[in-house]
Design an enzyme around this catalytic site. Structure first.
Site, mmCIF file in Angstrom:
data_model
loop_
_atom_site.group_PDB
_atom_site.id
_atom_site.type_symbol
_atom_site.label_atom_id
_atom_site.label_comp_id
_atom_site.label_asym_id
_atom_site.label_seq_id
_atom_site.Cartn_x
_atom_site.Cartn_y
_atom_site.Cartn_z
ATOM 1 N N TYR A 1 0.858 -1.192 0.000
ATOM 2 C CA TYR A 1 0.000 0.000 0.000
ATOM 3 C C TYR A 1 0.893 1.241 0.000
ATOM 4 O O TYR A 1 1.380 1.687 1.021
ATOM 5 C CB TYR A 1 -0.950 0.008 1.206
ATOM 6 N N PRO B 1 -15.678 -4.064 2.778
ATOM 7 C CA PRO B 1 -16.882 -4.389 3.546
ATOM 8 C C PRO B 1 -18.025 -3.392 3.414
ATOM 9 O O PRO B 1 -19.178 -3.766 3.629
ATOM 10 C CB PRO B 1 -16.365 -4.417 4.992
ATOM 11 N N GLY C 1 -23.249 -0.837 -3.257
ATOM 12 C CA GLY C 1 -23.684 -0.889 -4.654
ATOM 13 C C GLY C 1 -25.128 -0.491 -4.858
ATOM 14 O O GLY C 1 -25.632 0.448 -4.251
#
Ligand SMILES: NC(=O)c1ccc[n+]([C@@H]2O[C@H](COP(=O)([O-])OP(=O)(O)OC[C@H]3O[C@@H](n4cnc5c(N)ncnc54)[C@H](OP(=O)(O)O)[C@@H]3O)[C@@H](O)[C@H]2O)c1
Length: 289
Positions: free
Chosen positions: A69, A215, A219
Site C-alpha cells: 500500500y 466491507p 452498490g
C-alpha cells in the site's frame, strides 16, 4: 458520554486471533491512506494521521495494512501516527504482491522476496515481531510449501507471530494448513458480494478469522427506495453502517476492516458497532441480493 459511545468499537465483540491475540471485531483497513491507485502519498497526510489516531480512540484494536500500500506509505503512516503502540493494538500486514505503478499488482512468492518484505515491514512499522503476517496472494509460479515454508521459518525466528492468507479457496486453505498454522483468511466479502460463502463456512467451523475486504460496498442495494435505503431511513443509520452491522451479525468470526481517508467516515463506520439488526432486518438485507 458513556464508555460505549466514546469507544464504540468495543461493542463489536472480540475475536482471539490464533486463540491468543484478542482484537475488537470491528477493525480498520489502512489501504486508503495512500495516493490514487494505492500509489504514493495521500492527498492529505495530516488527515491520514488523524484518522489513525481517532481509530484507536474509538476503540479499534485491529488495523490491517500491507507493504504494497503505497508501497510502504501506509505502514510508515501507521508508525508515524501510533508508535509507540498501545499494548492492545494488533497490526496485521501482508506481503507477496509487487507494485509497478498505480493500480498494478503482481504476485511474487519467492522465499527470498517474502523474507525481504517481512524485514522491511518490521522496519517500517517499527516492531520486533509482526502480529499477523498475511500472504497477500498465493504466487502460482512458486510451490505453496516454499511460500508458507519461509513464513514458518520467520515465525520460528520470532519475526512473525501468526500467519494468514488472502484471496484463497477452501481447497487452498486446507492445503496451506498442512504446511503452517493459518489463523486468518482475508477475502472479498460484503452484503453485495458473497462469493466466498464456502470459505466463510469453513473458517467459522474451524474458528479461523475471516477478514472481509471491501466491507462497506453497498452498490445497487443503497439506491433510493432499495432495501438498504429503506432500512437505513427507518433506523436513522447510513447504508455503510447497515452493511457493517450486517457483517458483524453474519458470523462471530468476521472481522470487517472498513477503510477510509476521512475522520468523518471513520466515525460513522465505527458507530456501526452500536447498531444491532433485528432478525427481520438481517434477513431482509440478506434476501435483497
Ligand atoms: N486482501 C486484499 O486483497 C485486499 C484488497 C482490498 C482491500 N483490502 C483491505 O481491506 C480494507 C477495506 O477495503 P476497501 O478500502 O477496498 O473497501 P471499503 O473499506 O469497503 O471501502 C472504502 C471506500 O469506501 C469509502 N467509504 C468508507 N466509508 C464510507 C462511508 N461511511 N460513506 C461513504 N463512503 C465511504 C472510502 O472513501 P473515503 O476515503 O472518501 O471515505 C473508500 O473509497 C482495505 O483498507 C485493506 O486493508 C484487502
Amino acid at each position: 458520554m458513556s464508555a460505549t459511545t466514546t469507544r464504540p468499537a468495543d461493542a463489536s465483540g472480540t475475536f482471539a486471533l490464533g486463540g491468543d491475540l484478542p482484537v475488537n471485531r470491528l477493525g480498520f483497513g489502512a489501504m486508503r491512506l495512500t495516493g490514487p491507485g494505492i500509489w504514493g502519498d495521500p492527498a492529505d497526510p495530516a488527515e491520514a494521521v488523524r484518522v489513525l489516531r481517532r481509530a484507536v480512540e474509538l476503540g479499534i484494536t485491529f488495523i490491517d495494512t500491507a507493504d504494497s500500500y503505497g508501497p510502504f506509505v501506509s505502514e510508515q503512516l501507521i508508525r508515524q501516527a501510533l508508535h509507540p503502540y498501545a499494548d492492545d493494538l494488533v497490526i496485521a500486514t501482508k506481503g507477496g504482491l509487487t507494485r509497478s505503478g498505480p493500480d498494478a499488482w503482481s504476485p511474487v512468492g519467492r522465499p527470498e522476496y517474502l523474507r525481504q518484505q517481512t524485514e522491511l515491514s518490521l522496519r517500517h512499522l517499527g516492531v520486533e515481531r509482526i502480529d499477523l503476517y498475511q500472504l497477500h496472494r498465493i504466487d502460482p509460479q512458486v510451490p505453496l510449501a516454499d511460500q508458507l515454508g519461509e513464513l514458518v521459518l520467520l515465525q520460528q525466528e520470532g519475526k512473525i507471530r501468526h500467519i494468514g492468507l488472502s484471496e484463497v479457496s477452501v481447497e487452498e486453505l486446507v492445503e496451506a494448513r498442512a504446511i503452517a498454522e493459518i489463523v486468518s483468511v482475508q477475502n472479498l466479502y460484503n452484503l453485495a458480494n458473497r462469493r466466498s460463502e464456502a470459505v466463510l463456512a469453513y473458517a467459522e467451523a474451524e474458528n479461523i478469522a475471516f477478514i472481509p475486504w471491501y466491507p462497506v460496498a453497498t452498490g445497487d442495494l443503497a439506491r433510493p427506495g432499495g432495501p438498504l435505503d429503506t432500512i437505513a431511513k427507518d433506523r436513522g443509520a447510513s447504508p455503510a453502517q447497515l452493511a457493517l452491522a450486517w457483517l458483524l451479525r453474519r458470523s462471530p468470526v468476521l472481522l470487517p476492516i472498513p477503510g477510509t481517508s476521512r475522520v468523518a467516515h471513520l466515525e460513522e463506520n465505527t458507530a456501526a458497532a452500536l447498531l444491532t439488526l433485528t432478525d427481520e432486518e438481517f434477513q431482509a438485507l440478506a434476501d435483497a441480493v
